[in-house]
Enzyme design. Sequence first.
Site, PDB file in Angstrom:
ATOM      1  N   GLY A 167       0.943  -1.142  -0.075  1.00  0.00           N
ATOM      2  CA  GLY A 167      -0.052   0.095  -0.063  1.00  0.00           C
ATOM      3  C   GLY A 167       0.864   1.178  -0.060  1.00  0.00           C
ATOM      4  O   GLY A 167       2.236   1.117  -0.334  1.00  0.00           O
ATOM      5  N   ASN A 168       0.396   2.608   0.187  1.00  0.00           N
ATOM      6  CA  ASN A 168       0.878   3.725   0.464  1.00  0.00           C
ATOM      7  C   ASN A 168       0.424   4.623   1.304  1.00  0.00           C
ATOM      8  O   ASN A 168      -0.659   4.164   1.573  1.00  0.00           O
ATOM      9  CB  ASN A 168       0.995   4.240  -1.038  1.00  0.00           C
ATOM     10  CG  ASN A 168      -0.336   4.797  -1.695  1.00  0.00           C
ATOM     11  OD1 ASN A 168      -0.845   5.748  -1.131  1.00  0.00           O
ATOM     12  ND2 ASN A 168      -0.903   4.079  -2.552  1.00  0.00           N
ATOM     13  N   ARG A 169       0.995   5.725   1.523  1.00  0.00           N
ATOM     14  CA  ARG A 169       0.706   6.384   2.683  1.00  0.00           C
ATOM     15  C   ARG A 169      -0.586   7.654   2.358  1.00  0.00           C
ATOM     16  O   ARG A 169      -0.967   8.577   3.209  1.00  0.00           O
ATOM     17  CB  ARG A 169       2.059   7.348   3.081  1.00  0.00           C
ATOM     18  CG  ARG A 169       2.681   6.317   3.800  1.00  0.00           C
ATOM     19  CD  ARG A 169       3.944   7.273   4.282  1.00  0.00           C
ATOM     20  NE  ARG A 169       5.086   6.502   4.802  1.00  0.00           N
ATOM     21  CZ  ARG A 169       4.968   6.259   6.303  1.00  0.00           C
ATOM     22  NH1 ARG A 169       4.255   6.457   6.823  1.00  0.00           N
ATOM     23  NH2 ARG A 169       6.139   5.460   6.334  1.00  0.00           N
ATOM     24  N   SER A 170      -0.794   7.291   1.139  1.00  0.00           N
ATOM     25  CA  SER A 170      -1.936   8.771   0.847  1.00  0.00           C
ATOM     26  C   SER A 170      -3.117   8.671   1.760  1.00  0.00           C
ATOM     27  O   SER A 170      -3.828   7.443   2.031  1.00  0.00           O
ATOM     28  CB  SER A 170      -2.513   8.385  -0.634  1.00  0.00           C
ATOM     29  OG  SER A 170      -3.465   9.247  -0.703  1.00  0.00           O
ATOM     30  N   ALA A 200      -3.610   7.784  -5.063  1.00  0.00           N
ATOM     31  CA  ALA A 200      -2.301   7.228  -5.146  1.00  0.00           C
ATOM     32  C   ALA A 200      -2.382   5.645  -5.890  1.00  0.00           C
ATOM     33  O   ALA A 200      -2.798   5.006  -4.839  1.00  0.00           O
ATOM     34  CB  ALA A 200      -1.497   7.360  -3.990  1.00  0.00           C
TER      35      ALA A 200
END
Length: 401
Positions: A208-211, A275
């Site tokens: 995943g990502n931090r958006s 994102a």
Amino acid sequence: MGKPKVVLGVGGGIAAYKACELLRRLTESGHDVRAVPTASALHFVGAATWSALSGHPVSTEVWDDVHEVPHVRIGQQADLVVVAPATADLLAKAAHGLADDLLTNTLLTARCPVVFAPAMHTEMWEHPATRENVATLRRRGAIVVEPAVGRLTGVDTGKGRLPEAAEIFEVCRRALARGAAAPDLAGRRVVISAGGTREPLDPVRYLGNRSSGKQGYALARTAAARGARVTLVEANTGIPDPAGVDVVHVGTAVQLREAVLKAAADADAVVMAAAVADFRPAAYAPGKIKKRDGVEAPEITLVRNPDILAEISAERARPGQVVVGFAAETDEVLANGRDKLRRKGCDLLVVNEVGERRTFGAEENEAVVLSSDGTETPVPHGPKEALADTVWDLVAARLPA
Ligand code: CTP
């Protein structure tokens, strides 16, 4: 300058009790609120409550205090009219210009922004008569927020709940801030993606990502406040659905692509604020991946995800559709941004610098909006809504008449 004058119209629905909370929020934030319930609204919440909370007398008919011509004066003097809950009957009367009580007269005389927050049973909301009345009101510039989905009056659930008072208050605040300026996105359909995709490895793990999704939600709220019909495709934000917005919840990049393409088919503008993971694990392990003694760490093979922004830019679903991308860069911010704008083929690219100093999930943002016509619009550090409004200004200027 006196306090902004708000007329709170209250329709005859069980959700009238929630309008008390909206009234309180409006008065506590410095607005002079005049409550105008319909006669049926008083079956749910009595005149004494509206009068005590607003500090003004309350009447439902045009025959009280006739010497003050209230049926004209209240609407003329208002800076904002908000109707919450707006019943199917009230929407119909407003759409057809009927004026048989104080509230419907007020709606005809008001020249300020008007917000309707409908609440009714799903069948009534979905009835073609209601759909057409809502479309008429939106075409004329009124802001009609989408009802929330959830528990209705009885045991049934569905679309038709009045959004929370805090959500309606936000829409009002924004409509007031824009003042008499015409809702420049009225009658337009926009699609916004927000959040960050998660690409599952096994039933418990993902890439995943931090958006945080906050910028995408700010875009959705501001577009709704400017009159647009908004579809928000949300990935893993955990943020409550904003009022006035159709929300589609997705998890992965592939799901996000499907939802965005579907909504983009009849959209005037598409803003890709999400994102999106560029890669996903090639294989999904249906059981949890276990560590085993004597076995090295497993290798994860990644495959490319589709580039949604490039795809919708290349194959516009409608002529004149405006496509906006976002780019987070760590260095050579503008040069990389200009290059990305060309590669992706979108009309506008919002470029912001990310790095250790600039954290994801912040309430504020700073960016430069690059345009395919070569113009660059710097947006100083400020609330994400200010950046969102600049994006919509630039989009609105590009939309065909
Ligand atoms: N985006 C997309 N589909 C993807 C990846 C990104 O639609 N598979 C969109 C994002 O929503 C965003 C824009 O493309 O609007 C910028 O994404 P970014 O990941 O920065 O672009 P890349 O082409 O991946 O560039 P790089 O990884 O080289 O920075």
